[in-house]
Enzyme design. Structure first.
Site, PDB file in Angstrom:
ATOM      1  CG  HIS A 182      78.328  59.208  -1.223  1.00 31.44           C
ATOM      2  ND1 HIS A 182      78.414  60.031  -0.121  1.00 31.44           N
ATOM      3  CD2 HIS A 182      79.053  58.111  -0.908  1.00 31.44           C
ATOM      4  CE1 HIS A 182      79.166  59.465   0.810  1.00 31.44           C
ATOM      5  NE2 HIS A 182      79.571  58.299   0.351  1.00 31.44           N
ATOM      6  CG  ASP A 390      72.390  66.577  -5.526  1.00 31.53           C
ATOM      7  OD1 ASP A 390      73.311  65.755  -5.354  1.00 31.53           O
ATOM      8  OD2 ASP A 390      72.512  67.808  -5.349  1.00 31.53           O
TER       9      ASP A 390
HETATM   10  P1  ADP Z   1      78.161  67.155  -4.124  1.00 32.27           P
HETATM   11  O1  ADP Z   1      78.622  66.045  -3.274  1.00 32.27           O
HETATM   12  O2  ADP Z   1      77.518  66.671  -5.378  1.00 32.27           O
HETATM   13  O3  ADP Z   1      79.201  68.172  -4.431  1.00 32.27           O
HETATM   14  P2  ADP Z   1      76.640  68.221  -1.821  1.00 32.27           P
HETATM   15  O4  ADP Z   1      75.708  69.373  -1.765  1.00 32.27           O
HETATM   16  O5  ADP Z   1      76.133  66.992  -1.173  1.00 32.27           O
HETATM   17  O6  ADP Z   1      76.992  67.962  -3.357  1.00 32.27           O
HETATM   18  O7  ADP Z   1      77.993  68.590  -1.109  1.00 32.27           O
HETATM   19  C1  ADP Z   1      78.741  69.711  -1.448  1.00 32.27           C
HETATM   20  C2  ADP Z   1      79.719  69.971  -0.313  1.00 32.27           C
HETATM   21  O8  ADP Z   1      80.759  70.818  -0.805  1.00 32.27           O
HETATM   22  C3  ADP Z   1      79.079  70.662   0.862  1.00 32.27           C
HETATM   23  O9  ADP Z   1      79.519  70.065   2.054  1.00 32.27           O
HETATM   24  C4  ADP Z   1      79.580  72.089   0.764  1.00 32.27           C
HETATM   25  O10 ADP Z   1      79.768  72.718   2.010  1.00 32.27           O
HETATM   26  C5  ADP Z   1      80.896  71.935   0.048  1.00 32.27           C
HETATM   27  N1  ADP Z   1      81.101  73.151  -0.787  1.00 32.27           N
HETATM   28  C6  ADP Z   1      80.226  73.642  -1.637  1.00 32.27           C
HETATM   29  N2  ADP Z   1      80.686  74.793  -2.172  1.00 32.27           N
HETATM   30  C7  ADP Z   1      81.885  75.021  -1.651  1.00 32.27           C
HETATM   31  C8  ADP Z   1      82.863  76.028  -1.829  1.00 32.27           C
HETATM   32  N3  ADP Z   1      82.728  77.053  -2.648  1.00 32.27           N
HETATM   33  N4  ADP Z   1      83.964  75.898  -1.161  1.00 32.27           N
HETATM   34  C9  ADP Z   1      84.137  74.856  -0.369  1.00 32.27           C
HETATM   35  N5  ADP Z   1      83.263  73.879  -0.173  1.00 32.27           N
HETATM   36  C10 ADP Z   1      82.146  73.950  -0.787  1.00 32.27           C
HETATM   37  O1  F6P Z   2      78.818  63.266  -3.713  1.00 32.75           O
HETATM   38  C1  F6P Z   2      79.058  62.863  -5.005  1.00 32.75           C
HETATM   39  C2  F6P Z   2      80.485  63.087  -5.415  1.00 32.75           C
HETATM   40  O2  F6P Z   2      80.648  62.600  -6.670  1.00 32.75           O
HETATM   41  C3  F6P Z   2      81.525  62.434  -4.571  1.00 32.75           C
HETATM   42  O3  F6P Z   2      81.734  61.091  -4.852  1.00 32.75           O
HETATM   43  C4  F6P Z   2      82.668  63.290  -4.925  1.00 32.75           C
HETATM   44  O4  F6P Z   2      83.680  63.265  -3.992  1.00 32.75           O
HETATM   45  C5  F6P Z   2      82.064  64.658  -5.020  1.00 32.75           C
HETATM   46  O5  F6P Z   2      80.804  64.459  -5.513  1.00 32.75           O
HETATM   47  C6  F6P Z   2      82.898  65.668  -5.778  1.00 32.75           C
HETATM   48  O6  F6P Z   2      83.305  65.257  -7.043  1.00 32.75           O
HETATM   49  P1  F6P Z   2      84.832  65.023  -7.416  1.00 32.75           P
HETATM   50  O7  F6P Z   2      85.349  63.992  -6.478  1.00 32.75           O
HETATM   51  O8  F6P Z   2      84.795  64.578  -8.839  1.00 32.75           O
HETATM   52  O9  F6P Z   2      85.529  66.316  -7.216  1.00 32.75           O
END
Ligand code: ADP
Ligand code: F6P
Length: 512
Positions: A182, A390
């Site tokens: 990912h 990212d």
């Molecule tokens: P990462 O996987 O690195 O966290 P992404 O942008 O791909 O980054 O995914 C973040 C996910 O977490 C999104 O689906 C988003 O809707 C969710 N998310 C982000 N902020 C919040 C929040 N404050 N509360 C709940 N979910 C959240």
């Molecule tokens: O999308 C990348 C990622 O590292 C996932 O593998 C992971 O679930 C998410 O971000 C959130 O991080 P964590 O699992 O450390 O809360």
């Protein structure tokens, strides 16, 4: 977040006879110890957000860590986890606290995470954390082998489990195993600084399919293979002994209709949104949604915002930035330091630039409900993705999914995997504060025709390249080996001794 419950359906099973087993460190549910006992929370992060709708629709079992290895109140804990297994088909594995710490807070998130995101200066390594990483992967392998039945399809996810494909291959020589990364794969200049890099690559090569978010990441993986293991590969496959390993770039998507249907059908979402629109009438809203991770560029965004407000007085009292920052990995010093610095900067911006009528920055440092998040996406005139690096960034896709009428502007870091698919966004280099500020100013004043044209194109692409299409791609490609009969036989499947001599030539590969 308020995710719907995961009811297991069996479409994948009935259509192909294959049962899907998803394996990731993070389950869509996280266990949290509170004063009242064990609580279940919905996990945030792209992996959980993307895989959850796919499993709900397609069916399958999900194996992962519960998120907390605290050993108090074992009975209460067991009861909660049993509920997850029975109702949600989420099977939580237990990792002893010292192993969990070294694995999750150590090697996975202080060694792999910074290196894979091009932050070599943040790399920290302890040999005992590596031992914990190996042990945790072994625990996962045992749990998967216990649930596995012949014909099942195993999908391993992300950097926490890079040794798992090889461990599973040794236990289950005939299993079909796919691995999806990912996060980005680093350049071949950076990857070799990783302690235990050979073992990681060899671990991955136990899979039948290795899939990455972008072609760029795939190419960097191939370059690392050549540099570290001396293994040549083709753009789409390589050979480990006589066994082919398929390589793919498969950018992950979202389930756009989940967002659209909340906007259309959920009364609370619509009322909340209408209330915000009235409150913010006359003001443009900028929105940023991130886990509070240094790779997301939150500090850089806040500095660019301050620059914008200082350099463009016409925006005074006319715009607000809503920054949602979900707490993450709070046991790690770097993340605690980041939170302290963000708090300081938030105070400074509001203290120095605000007025009695206007708070320029609204900062929310907690998880919010999905209905609220969707309301904010709908409200926002501009969504500002500032990742320094990212894998994909699903927030960008979620925002676009909430703009079916083509309003709204996406400002997107060119260093997010999403940028490869979203050329109609306004692209920024988040390290360049001044230019980022001027791109935000441009986004705020984009004429309606251009705005709609860009957003409509983006919306169509997010709708088309959804997570179900991604799942079908991964499913089809991971199954190929077992469906296409056994030209490759079971020779060498049990071990993955990757050496120059074990590598087939491209001519031999073409024969598969
Ligand atoms: P990462 O996987 O690195 O966290 P992404 O942008 O791909 O980054 O995914 C973040 C996910 O977490 C999104 O689906 C988003 O809707 C969710 N998310 C982000 N902020 C919040 C929040 N404050 N509360 C709940 N979910 C959240
Ligand atoms: O999308 C990348 C990622 O590292 C996932 O593998 C992971 O679930 C998410 O971000 C959130 O991080 P964590 O699992 O450390 O809360």
């Amino acid at each position: 977040m308020g995710l719907p419950s995961i009811a297991r359906l069996s479409k994948l099973e009935s259509s192909s006879g294959a049962r899907l087993i998803v394996v990731s460190n993070r389950l869509p549910l996280t266990l949290r110890k509170t004063e009242d006992g064990w609580n279940t929370e919905h996990s945030s992060g792209g992996l959980a957000s993307a895989m959850n709708p796919l499993l709900r629709k397609g069916g399958g079992d999900w194996i992962g860590w519960a998120g907390d290895s605290n050993e108090q109140d074992q009975e209460g804990r067991r009861a909660v986890l049993q509920g997850w297994a029975e109702k949600e088909h989420c099977f939580a594995i237990e990792i002893p606290p010292d192993v969990a710490k070294g694995f999750y807070e150590g090697y996975a998130n202080q060694t792999l995470w910074p290196v894979f995101h091009n932050f070599p200066s943040e790399l920290k390594f302890e040999a005992r954390d590596w031992d914990a990483y190996v042990e945790a992967n072994r625990i996962f392998a045992g749990a998967v082998a216990e649930r596995y039945k012949p014909n099942d399809l195993i999908w391993v996810h992300d950097y926490h489990l890079m040794l798992l494909p090889q461990m599973l291959r040794a236990k289950l020589p005939d299993a079909a195993i796919g691995f999806f990364l990912h996060i980005p794969f680093p350049s071949s200049e950076i990857f070799p600084i990783l302690p235990r890099r050979e073992e990681l690559l060899e671990g991955l090569l136990g899979a039948d399919l290795l899939a990455f978010q972008t072609h760029g990441h795939l190419q960097q993986f191939r370059a690392a293979l050549l540099r570290v293991l001396g293994m040549e590969s083709r753009i789409d496959q390589l050979a480990v002994g006589s066994r082919p390993v398929r390589l793919e770039a498969l950018p992950i998507g979202i389930a756009p209709e989940e967002y659209a249907s909340l906007l259309l059908n959920d009364k609370a979402t619509r009322e909340q949104c209408a209330e915000w629109v009235t409150r913010d009438r006359g003001r443009k809203v900028l929105l940023a949604v991130d886990r509070l991770d240094y790779t997301k560029g939150v500090l850089e965004r806040l500095r660019a915002y301050a620059h914008l407000l200082r350099s463009s007085p016409e925006f005074k009292e006319k715009i607000i930035l809503i920054q949602i920052a979900v707490p993450t990995r709070e046991g790690i010093d770097t993340y605690q330091d980041l939170r302290t610095e963000v708090n300081r900067l938030v105070g400074e911006i509001n203290g120095k630039l605000g007025t009695p009528e206007w708070t320029p920055l609204v900062y929310i440092n907690r998880s919010i409900e999905r209905t609220e998040l969707v309301g904010l996406y709908k409200l926002a005139d501009v969504c500002w993705i500032g990742s320094l690096r990212d894998g994909m960034n699903l927030v960008a896709k979620e925002y676009v999914a909430c703009k079916p009428e083509g309003d709204g502007v996406l400002v997107l870091s060119e260093f997010a995997g999403t940028a490869a698919e979203m050329g109609e966004a306004l692209l920024i280099n988040p390290f360049d504060e001044e230019r980022t500020a001027s791109t935000i100013a441009r986004g705020l004043s984009l004429d309606e025709q251009e705005r709609r044209l860009r957003m409509t194109m983006l919306h169509q692409r997010v709708a088309r390249n959804n997570v179900f299409r991604w799942g079908r791609g991964l499913f089809h490609r991971s199954k190929k080996r077992s469906l296409s009969g056994d030209a490759t036989s079971t020779r060498n499947r049990g071990d993955c001794k990757c050496s120059r001599s074990a590598t087939l030539t491209n001519a031999q590969l073409a024969a598969y």
